[in-house]
Scaffold this active site. Structure first.
Site, PDB file in Angstrom:
ATOM      1  N   GLU A   1       0.837  -1.206   0.000  1.00 21.68           N
ATOM      2  CA  GLU A   1       0.000   0.000   0.000  1.00 21.68           C
ATOM      3  C   GLU A   1       0.870   1.254   0.000  1.00 21.68           C
ATOM      4  O   GLU A   1       2.103   1.202   0.147  1.00 21.68           O
ATOM      5  CB  GLU A   1      -0.933  -0.037   1.217  1.00 21.68           C
ATOM      6  CG  GLU A   1      -1.871  -1.240   1.150  1.00 21.68           C
ATOM      7  CD  GLU A   1      -2.917  -1.283   2.247  1.00 21.68           C
ATOM      8  OE1 GLU A   1      -2.813  -0.533   3.240  1.00 21.68           O
ATOM      9  OE2 GLU A   1      -3.853  -2.096   2.086  1.00 21.68           O
TER      10      GLU A   1
ATOM     11  N   GLU B   1      -1.686 -10.103  -6.334  1.00 25.56           N
ATOM     12  CA  GLU B   1      -1.728 -10.901  -7.564  1.00 25.56           C
ATOM     13  C   GLU B   1      -0.857 -10.281  -8.653  1.00 25.56           C
ATOM     14  O   GLU B   1      -0.097 -10.966  -9.335  1.00 25.56           O
ATOM     15  CB  GLU B   1      -3.165 -11.010  -8.094  1.00 25.56           C
ATOM     16  CG  GLU B   1      -4.147 -11.650  -7.142  1.00 25.56           C
ATOM     17  CD  GLU B   1      -4.868 -10.644  -6.264  1.00 25.56           C
ATOM     18  OE1 GLU B   1      -4.204  -9.760  -5.693  1.00 25.56           O
ATOM     19  OE2 GLU B   1      -6.095 -10.744  -6.157  1.00 25.56           O
TER      20      GLU B   1
ATOM     21  N   CYS C   1      -9.634  -8.211  -7.679  1.00 28.51           N
ATOM     22  CA  CYS C   1     -10.147  -6.938  -8.189  1.00 28.51           C
ATOM     23  C   CYS C   1     -10.097  -6.930  -9.723  1.00 28.51           C
ATOM     24  O   CYS C   1      -9.422  -7.762 -10.350  1.00 28.51           O
ATOM     25  CB  CYS C   1      -9.359  -5.769  -7.604  1.00 28.51           C
ATOM     26  SG  CYS C   1      -7.790  -5.442  -8.424  1.00 28.51           S
TER      27      CYS C   1
HETATM   28  N1  THU Z   1      -5.919  -6.344  -2.564  1.00 26.36           N
HETATM   29  C1  THU Z   1      -5.160  -7.310  -3.169  1.00 26.36           C
HETATM   30  O1  THU Z   1      -3.980  -7.496  -2.831  1.00 26.36           O
HETATM   31  N2  THU Z   1      -5.743  -8.052  -4.145  1.00 26.36           N
HETATM   32  C2  THU Z   1      -7.025  -7.896  -4.589  1.00 26.36           C
HETATM   33  O2  THU Z   1      -7.444  -8.587  -5.526  1.00 26.36           O
HETATM   34  C3  THU Z   1      -7.901  -6.916  -3.969  1.00 26.36           C
HETATM   35  C4  THU Z   1      -7.300  -6.066  -2.921  1.00 26.36           C
HETATM   36  C5  THU Z   1      -5.316  -5.527  -1.491  1.00 26.36           C
HETATM   37  C6  THU Z   1      -5.027  -4.118  -1.895  1.00 26.36           C
HETATM   38  C7  THU Z   1      -5.106  -3.395  -0.568  1.00 26.36           C
HETATM   39  O3  THU Z   1      -3.834  -3.450   0.054  1.00 26.36           O
HETATM   40  C8  THU Z   1      -6.079  -4.206   0.261  1.00 26.36           C
HETATM   41  O4  THU Z   1      -6.185  -5.463  -0.394  1.00 26.36           O
HETATM   42  C9  THU Z   1      -7.459  -3.577   0.379  1.00 26.36           C
HETATM   43  O5  THU Z   1      -7.968  -3.208  -0.831  1.00 26.36           O
END
Ligand code: THU
Length: 135
Positions: A49, A60, A93
Site C-alpha cells: 500500500e 496478484e 479486483c
Molecule cells: N488487494 C489485493 O492485494 N488483491 C485484490 O485482488 C484486492 C485487494 C489488497 C489491496 C489493498 O492493500 C487491500 O487489499 C485492500 O484493498
C-alpha cells in the site's frame, strides 16, 4: 486429489508466507499470491500500500510481475493462488483480472483461499469474460 486440491497443497504455504510480508498499514489486509509456471517455478507477491492510496499494488499483480521479471512468458502459467486475511472471501479486483487474463494461460485456474479447506476457484473466463485487448 483434484487439480485445485493439488495446487493448494503446493502453493498455500508459500502464499501465506508472502502475505506475512504485506505492507498494508492503511487497510490492515494481508494478501499473498503465488503463480506457478509450466516449468514448476513459483513466484510470489504481496500487497503493497501507499499513503497515496491509488498507488497501492495488489498481491496478484506483484506475483505476476515477479514471474515476468524472472523470465515467465505470457500464457506459461496454469495456476495462481491467493491467500488473504481481512476479507471473508477475496475475489480478485478488476485490475488484477485484466492482468491475469493477459499473462496466465487461457485455461488457467485462480484459487482464493481463506484457509486450506475454505476456498473458491474460477477459470480466467469466469473472472473476466470480455478482457480489453489491443487489436
Ligand atoms: N488487494 C489485493 O492485494 N488483491 C485484490 O485482488 C484486492 C485487494 C489488497 C489491496 C489493498 O492493500 C487491500 O487489499 C485492500 O484493498
Amino acid at each position: 486429489m483434484s487439480k485445485v486440491e493439488k495446487a493448494i497443497a503446493k502453493l498455500y504455504a508459500q502464499a501465506r508466507l508472502a502475505s506475512d510480508n504485506a505492507y498494508s498499514p492503511y487497510s490492515g489486509a494481508k494478501v499473498g499470491a503465488c503463480v506457478v509456471d509450466d516449468d514448476g517455478n513459483v513466484y510470489s507477491g504481496c500487497n503493497v500500500e501507499n499513503a497515496s492510496f491509488g498507488l497501492t499494488q495488489c498481491a496478484e499483480r506483484n506475483a505476476l510481475a515477479a514471474a515476468v521479471a524472472h523470465g515467465m512468458k505470457p500464457g506459461a502459467a496454469q495456476t495462481l493462488l491467493i491467500y488473504a486475511t481481512g476479507f471473508d472471501s477475496l475475489a480478485p479486483c478488476g485490475a488484477c483480472r485484466q492482468v491475469m487474463s493477459e499473462l496466465l494461460a487461457d485455461d488457467a485456474t485462480v484459487i482464493s483461499c481463506h484457509s486450506e479447506t475454505d476456498y473458491r476457484s474460477w477459470s480466467i473466463v469466469e473472472l473476466l469474460p470480455h478482457p480489453f485487448v489491443l487489436s
